[in-house]
Design a protein around this motif. Structure first.
Motif, mmCIF file in Angstrom:
data_model
loop_
_atom_site.group_PDB
_atom_site.id
_atom_site.type_symbol
_atom_site.label_atom_id
_atom_site.label_comp_id
_atom_site.label_asym_id
_atom_site.label_seq_id
_atom_site.Cartn_x
_atom_site.Cartn_y
_atom_site.Cartn_z
ATOM 1 N N GLY A 1 0.791 -1.229 0.000
ATOM 2 C CA GLY A 1 0.000 0.000 0.000
ATOM 3 C C GLY A 1 0.817 1.270 0.000
ATOM 4 N N LYS A 2 2.147 1.153 0.098
ATOM 5 C CA LYS A 2 2.993 2.339 0.213
ATOM 6 C C LYS A 2 3.134 3.134 -1.083
ATOM 7 N N PRO A 3 3.254 2.475 -2.259
ATOM 8 C CA PRO A 3 3.487 3.261 -3.482
ATOM 9 C C PRO A 3 2.433 4.331 -3.751
ATOM 10 N N VAL A 4 1.150 4.012 -3.541
ATOM 11 C CA VAL A 4 0.112 5.004 -3.812
ATOM 12 C C VAL A 4 0.212 6.177 -2.838
ATOM 13 N N LEU A 5 0.629 5.905 -1.594
ATOM 14 C CA LEU A 5 0.791 6.986 -0.623
ATOM 15 C C LEU A 5 2.006 7.843 -0.954
ATOM 16 N N ASP A 6 3.098 7.205 -1.373
ATOM 17 C CA ASP A 6 4.295 7.948 -1.762
ATOM 18 C C ASP A 6 3.993 8.936 -2.883
ATOM 19 N N ARG A 7 3.167 8.507 -3.828
ATOM 20 C CA ARG A 7 2.860 9.343 -4.979
ATOM 21 C C ARG A 7 1.740 10.346 -4.713
ATOM 22 N N GLY A 8 0.828 10.020 -3.787
ATOM 23 C CA GLY A 8 -0.381 10.825 -3.683
ATOM 24 C C GLY A 8 -0.526 11.717 -2.468
ATOM 25 N N VAL A 9 0.095 11.360 -1.334
ATOM 26 C CA VAL A 9 -0.185 12.082 -0.092
ATOM 27 C C VAL A 9 0.780 13.249 0.112
ATOM 28 N N ARG A 10 0.210 14.403 0.364
ATOM 29 C CA ARG A 10 0.959 15.572 0.807
ATOM 30 C C ARG A 10 0.269 16.132 2.048
ATOM 31 N N HIS A 11 0.987 16.968 2.775
ATOM 32 C CA HIS A 11 0.411 17.514 4.004
ATOM 33 C C HIS A 11 -0.841 18.338 3.713
ATOM 34 N N ASP A 12 -0.908 18.971 2.526
ATOM 35 C CA ASP A 12 -2.071 19.785 2.192
ATOM 36 C C ASP A 12 -3.151 19.011 1.444
ATOM 37 N N THR A 13 -3.009 17.683 1.355
ATOM 38 C CA THR A 13 -4.079 16.857 0.799
ATOM 39 C C THR A 13 -5.341 17.018 1.647
ATOM 40 N N SER A 14 -6.487 17.146 1.004
ATOM 41 C CA SER A 14 -7.730 17.303 1.758
ATOM 42 C C SER A 14 -8.109 15.979 2.425
ATOM 43 N N ILE A 15 -8.933 16.066 3.438
ATOM 44 C CA ILE A 15 -9.389 14.852 4.121
ATOM 45 C C ILE A 15 -10.156 13.950 3.158
ATOM 46 N N ASP A 16 -11.018 14.538 2.328
ATOM 47 C CA ASP A 16 -11.786 13.722 1.383
ATOM 48 C C ASP A 16 -10.862 12.952 0.445
ATOM 49 N N GLN A 17 -9.830 13.612 -0.069
ATOM 50 C CA GLN A 17 -8.873 12.919 -0.927
ATOM 51 C C GLN A 17 -8.059 11.905 -0.122
ATOM 52 N N GLY A 18 -7.783 12.226 1.128
ATOM 53 C CA GLY A 18 -7.046 11.304 1.985
ATOM 54 C C GLY A 18 -7.808 10.011 2.220
ATOM 55 N N ILE A 19 -9.127 10.103 2.384
ATOM 56 C CA ILE A 19 -9.937 8.898 2.559
ATOM 57 C C ILE A 19 -9.813 8.002 1.335
#
Length: 258
Positions: A155-173
Motif C-alpha cells: 500500500g505504500k506506493p500510492v501513498l508515496d505518490r499521492g499524499v501531501r500535508h495539504d491533501t484534503s481529508i476527502d482525498q485522503g480517505i
C-alpha cells in the motif's frame, strides 16, 4: 499480519485499519485493531495496533487501568499532551515486555508489536506517532505526512505518490482506501472489514468512525474506479520505440494483412 495507515494532514487525521488476525490458515479471526479515547471538546486519541494480538490487547488493558510514567499512574484520559500520550503507550508496551518477554522467548515467539497514536489534546497541537516494540517512537511531519504499520509494502506506493500535508481529508480517505485495497489484493493475511476514523484538527472529537464491509458501495466504487483507471493509464502510455518492439509490430501487421 495486519495493515494500518494514518495520514497527518493540515485538515486533520485519517486513520484506517484492517481487522484480519491469523495464526495459520486454520485460525483466521476478526479483531478490531482500532482503539479510541475521547473526552469531547477536550481530547480525541486514536490508536491502531499491529503485531501479536495478545501483546497489543495486554498493552491496551494496561493503558485503561493506568501506567506509571514519571512516578505517577496515568491513563490516556489524563496525560497533558500528545507527546506524553506516546510516552505512556511506550511504557505500557515495556510493561508487557517485562512481564511476558521471557516466556514468549521460551516458546520461540518474538515480541512483535507496534502502535500508531494520533489525536489532539486541548492546548496542544494535533500529532501522529508510531510507537515501536522497544517503547520508542517517531512522529509524522508535514514532510512525511503518513505512517504505516504491519504489512505496509503493497500500500505504500500510492501513498508515496499521492499524499501531501495539504491533501484534503476527502482525498485522503480515497488514498487510504486505495492503499488498503492494494494490500488486501496482494496479501491474504490482511482483510475486511475495515475500521476508518476521521478527525478534523481543532475539534477534539471524532468526525467520522465507520466499519467498512465487503458490500460497502463506496469501497466498491473506489476498487473498480482504481482498477479501471490503472488499466486506462498503462494502455494510454506510448509503446517503446526500441528496435525489437518495432520489428514485432511490423511482423504482426504483415500477418494481419495476409
Amino acid at each position: 499480519m495486519t495493515y494500518c495507515v494514518g495520514l497527518f494532514l493540515q485538515e486533520g487525521l485519517v486513520m484506517l485499519a484492517d481487522t484480519r488476525t491469523n495464526a495459520g490458515v486454520d485460525h483466521i479471526s476478526t479483531f478490531s485493531k482500532m482503539f479510541t479515547v475521547t473526552a469531547p471538546g477536550e481530547r480525541m486519541l486514536c490508536l491502531l495496533s499491529a503485531g501479536n494480538l495478545a501483546i497489543t490487547q495486554s498493552a491496551w488493558n494496561r493503558l485503561q487501568d493506568g501506567v506509571f510514567l514519571d512516578q505517577r499512574k496515568q491513563t490516556l484520559l489524563n496525560v497533558t499532551n500528545m507527546f506524553e500520550a506516546a510516552r505512556l503507550v511506550g511504557e505500557a508496551i515495556r510493561d508487557v515486555y517485562r512481564a511476558d518477554a521471557a516466556m514468549l522467548s521460551a516458546q520461540n515467539i518474538g515480541f512483535d508489536v507496534s502502535v500508531m497514536v494520533g489525536g489532539q489534546i486541548a492546548g496542544g497541537p494535533m500529532r501522529l506517532y508510531l510507537v515501536y516494540a522497544a517503547g520508542n517512537f517517531i512522529e509524522a511531519t508535514p514532510d512525511n505526512p503518513f505512517l504505516q504499520i504491519g504489512e505496509h509494502k503493497y500500500g505504500k506506493p500510492v501513498l508515496d505518490r499521492g499524499v501531501r500535508h495539504d491533501t484534503s481529508i476527502d482525498q485522503g480517505i480515497k488514498l487510504v482506501l486505495v492503499s488498503m485495497d492494494s494490500t488486501i489484493r496482494s496479501n491474504l493475511t490482511c482483510g475486511l472489514p475495515l475500521d476508518l476514523l476521521v478527525y478534523r484538527e481543532g475539534t477534539h472529537d471524532i468526525a467520522l468512525q465507520r466499519r467498512i464491509v465487503e458490500e460497502d458501495p463506496y469501497l466498491r466504487t473506489v476498487r473498480v474506479g482504481w482498477e479501471e483507471s490503472l488499466r486506462a493509464a498503462w494502455l494510454g502510455i506510448p509503446s517503446p520505440d526500441w528496435e525489437y518492439v518495432q520489428q514485432q509490430k511490423t511482423t504482426s501487421e504483415k500477418e494481419s494483412a495476409a
